[in-house]
Each structure stands twice: as C-alpha cells, then as structure tokens.
Write a protein that holds these residues in place. Structure first.
Motif, short mmCIF file in Angstrom:
data_model
loop_
_atom_site.label_atom_id
_atom_site.label_comp_id
_atom_site.label_asym_id
_atom_site.label_seq_id
_atom_site.Cartn_x
_atom_site.Cartn_y
_atom_site.Cartn_z
N GLU A 233 43.49 46.71 45.69
CA GLU A 233 43.93 48.00 44.92
C GLU A 233 42.76 48.71 44.16
OE1 GLU A 233 46.55 46.05 42.32
OE2 GLU A 233 48.21 45.55 43.99
N ARG A 234 41.61 48.03 44.04
CA ARG A 234 40.69 48.82 43.38
C ARG A 234 39.68 49.09 44.37
NH1 ARG A 234 43.25 45.24 40.54
NH2 ARG A 234 43.34 45.57 38.33
N GLY A 235 39.84 49.02 45.56
CA GLY A 235 38.97 49.32 46.65
C GLY A 235 37.48 48.78 46.57
N GLN A 236 37.66 47.56 46.08
CA GLN A 236 36.23 46.69 45.92
C GLN A 236 36.18 45.62 47.01
OE1 GLN A 236 37.21 45.24 42.00
NE2 GLN A 236 36.04 46.85 41.01
N ASP A 237 34.94 45.13 47.32
CA ASP A 237 35.04 44.26 48.13
C ASP A 237 35.46 42.83 47.84
OD1 ASP A 237 33.46 45.78 49.94
OD2 ASP A 237 31.53 45.42 49.25
N MET A 238 36.05 42.10 48.47
CA MET A 238 36.64 40.89 48.41
C MET A 238 35.43 39.62 48.32
SD MET A 238 39.47 39.01 48.15
CE MET A 238 39.89 37.35 48.09
N PRO A 239 35.40 39.05 47.07
CA PRO A 239 34.59 38.17 46.95
C PRO A 239 34.69 36.71 47.92
CG PRO A 239 35.30 38.83 44.83
CD PRO A 239 36.16 39.32 45.91
N ARG A 240 33.66 36.14 48.17
CA ARG A 240 33.90 34.83 49.11
C ARG A 240 34.73 33.70 48.32
NH1 ARG A 240 29.79 30.13 49.74
NH2 ARG A 240 30.26 29.33 52.01
N ILE A 241 35.62 33.37 48.87
CA ILE A 241 36.50 32.30 48.34
C ILE A 241 36.18 30.99 48.71
CG2 ILE A 241 38.81 31.42 48.06
CD1 ILE A 241 38.84 33.89 46.92
N VAL A 242 36.08 29.97 47.83
CA VAL A 242 35.59 28.61 47.93
C VAL A 242 36.82 27.76 47.35
CG1 VAL A 242 33.90 26.78 47.44
CG2 VAL A 242 32.94 29.13 47.81
N LEU A 243 37.59 27.25 48.42
CA LEU A 243 38.62 26.04 48.08
C LEU A 243 38.20 24.78 47.70
CD1 LEU A 243 41.76 27.56 50.24
CD2 LEU A 243 41.18 28.08 47.64
N LEU A 244 38.55 24.26 46.89
CA LEU A 244 38.23 22.79 46.54
C LEU A 244 39.44 22.21 46.48
CD1 LEU A 244 35.87 24.36 44.90
CD2 LEU A 244 35.47 22.25 43.62
N ALA B 220 42.22 26.99 54.33
CA ALA B 220 40.84 27.17 54.45
C ALA B 220 40.60 27.65 56.08
CB ALA B 220 40.09 26.04 54.00
N ILE B 221 41.05 26.80 56.97
CA ILE B 221 40.82 27.10 58.26
C ILE B 221 41.64 28.31 58.51
CG2 ILE B 221 41.45 26.31 60.55
CD1 ILE B 221 41.09 23.32 59.78
N ASP B 222 42.61 28.75 58.42
CA ASP B 222 43.46 29.84 58.70
C ASP B 222 42.85 31.11 58.19
OD1 ASP B 222 45.22 28.14 60.04
OD2 ASP B 222 46.92 28.34 58.59
N GLU B 223 42.49 31.07 56.97
CA GLU B 223 41.84 32.25 56.44
C GLU B 223 40.64 32.40 56.36
OE1 GLU B 223 44.20 34.56 55.28
OE2 GLU B 223 45.78 33.31 55.46
N GLY B 224 39.73 31.47 56.82
CA GLY B 224 38.55 31.49 56.81
C GLY B 224 37.72 31.21 55.60
N TYR B 225 38.32 30.61 54.60
CA TYR B 225 37.60 30.15 53.10
C TYR B 225 36.80 28.91 53.54
CZ TYR B 225 41.64 32.99 51.38
OH TYR B 225 42.21 34.12 51.33
#
Length: 223
Positions: A134-145, A178-183
């Motif tokens: 919504e803000r036109g910003q790059d999506m940060p990398r997501i790290v799931l624990l 994580a596998i499906d979304e590439g996190y």
C-alpha cells in the motif's frame, strides 16, 4: 532475451542483498518473552552480530492473534501496524522482520481455539505484505522462527498444559508456510531441539546459555 535479462537483474539484486553484512541490516523483531528477556535470544543475537540497527517489539505474553483476558497489547494482529511504523521511525528502514511467536497461543486457556492459530499467522503475514504494498515500499525479508522446544506437562505447569504438542503442530505449519512463500525458516524445534531444555527451569524460558544456543541457530539458518 528480456526475461533472461530480468532474471539476471533479480539474481544480482538478491546476491547484493545477501552480501550486506548482518551487522548493517535493520532488523525488526516481533516476539514474546523469550525475545523480550534482558539476556534473551534478541540480546544474544545482537552480541553475535556485533550490534547494529534493531527494533525489538517483543512483549511478555505476546500472541499471534489472541487477546489474553482483554489485554489487546498482547495481540500482534491488533498491534502489527504500530510495530511496523515504529521500525521505520527508529531505524529509517526495515531490511528484515523476524517473527518469533506461538508459545503463548498454545496456552491451555486457548486450547479450544488452536485451530485459529495457523489462520492468524497467515493473516499476520498477509497484513505485513499489504502494509508495504500500500505504501509502494519494498517488502523486507521475512524470517520465521518456530516456537522453541518446550517441556512436558509435568514440567511446565497448568498454564501451559499441552504446549509441547501444540507448538510441535504449529511448527509443522510454519515449515510449510516458509516453503510455500519462500521465507527463511529458523526451525528451533529441530535445532537445537530439546537439547536446549537443559538450560530451562520452567520448560518455557531459558538461561543465557540457552538463549545463545537459539541465537546461534538463527544466524546459521538464515545468515
């Protein structure tokens, strides 16, 4: 030719991003008491990476999407936007978001709502994406624990009765997301696994050495 060039540019950008030293990356942490503790895993991670920009929104009792006795401040779905805004306000950018929740969602008081936990996590992730889109910003990398290992019922007490089974099931779901979304996945249930429980008195929290074990696995898994 165009698509080949586009792919090359994407790979180049990815490599450049990975080349940024961990110490220089702006990290936003969303977690619970294990991240909020004075010498918890966030503190240990900062020690391992030698400092660097970090905003830690971890809160004792924090859940993915449940309000504990009406305490909305412990519901991440209700507080996600303020967390993200705080990251930008304090660091000027967010390179990565580390999400470490789930143990408190597995409390016995929420046992009749456990089927909601996975959907709440998916909603949390979709709202995170929407915030940046919504803000036109790059999506940060997501790290799931995954939630860290927990003790059996006779060790954790009544409040967390059934937590070991619940967190194991939630961790399986997190692996799939994580596998499906590439996190990037930090699978604390498998590494360090139950070995870290020797550093826990209550089967939920850890001493400094235990938290350092968790932090080391974060670094080895995603950095």
């Amino acid at each position: 030719m165009f698509f080949r060039l586009l792919s090359l540019l994407f790979v180049t950008a990815l490599l450049i991003g990975c080349a940024v030293p961990l110490k220089k990356r702006s990290l936003l942490v969303i977690g619970d008491s294990n991240g909020a503790a004075d010498r918890g895993w966030v503190f240990q991670l900062q020690q391992l990476r030698g400092g660097g920009p970090l905003v830690n929104t971890s809160l004792s009792g924090n859940t993915i999407g449940f309000s504990d006795n009406g305490q909305m401040d412990r519901n991440t779905l209700e507080n996600l936007t303020p967390y993200l805004r705080r990251g930008y306000a304090e660091m000027g950018e967010i390179d990565e978001i580390l999400i470490a929740l789930g143990t408190n969602d597995c409390k016995d008081k929420f046992s009749d709502r456990q089927e909601e936990i996975g959907e709440n996590l998916k909603t949390l992730l979709s709202r995170t994406r929407a915030f940046f889109e919504e803000r036109g910003q790059d999506m940060p990398r997501i790290v799931l624990l995954t939630p860290p290992p927990t003790g059996d019922d006779d060790r954790v007490g009544d409040e967390f009765r059934g937590v070991k089974r619940c967190t194991a099931e939630l961790s399986e779901l997190i692996r799939g997301i994580a596998i499906d979304e590439g996190y990037c996945l930090v699978d604390l249930q498998r590494q360090p696994g139950d070995a870290v429980l020797v550093h826990s008195d209550d089967g939920i929290h850890f001493d400094g050495q235990g938290y350092r074990m968790l932090a080391k696995n974060i670094v080895s898994s995603c950095y």
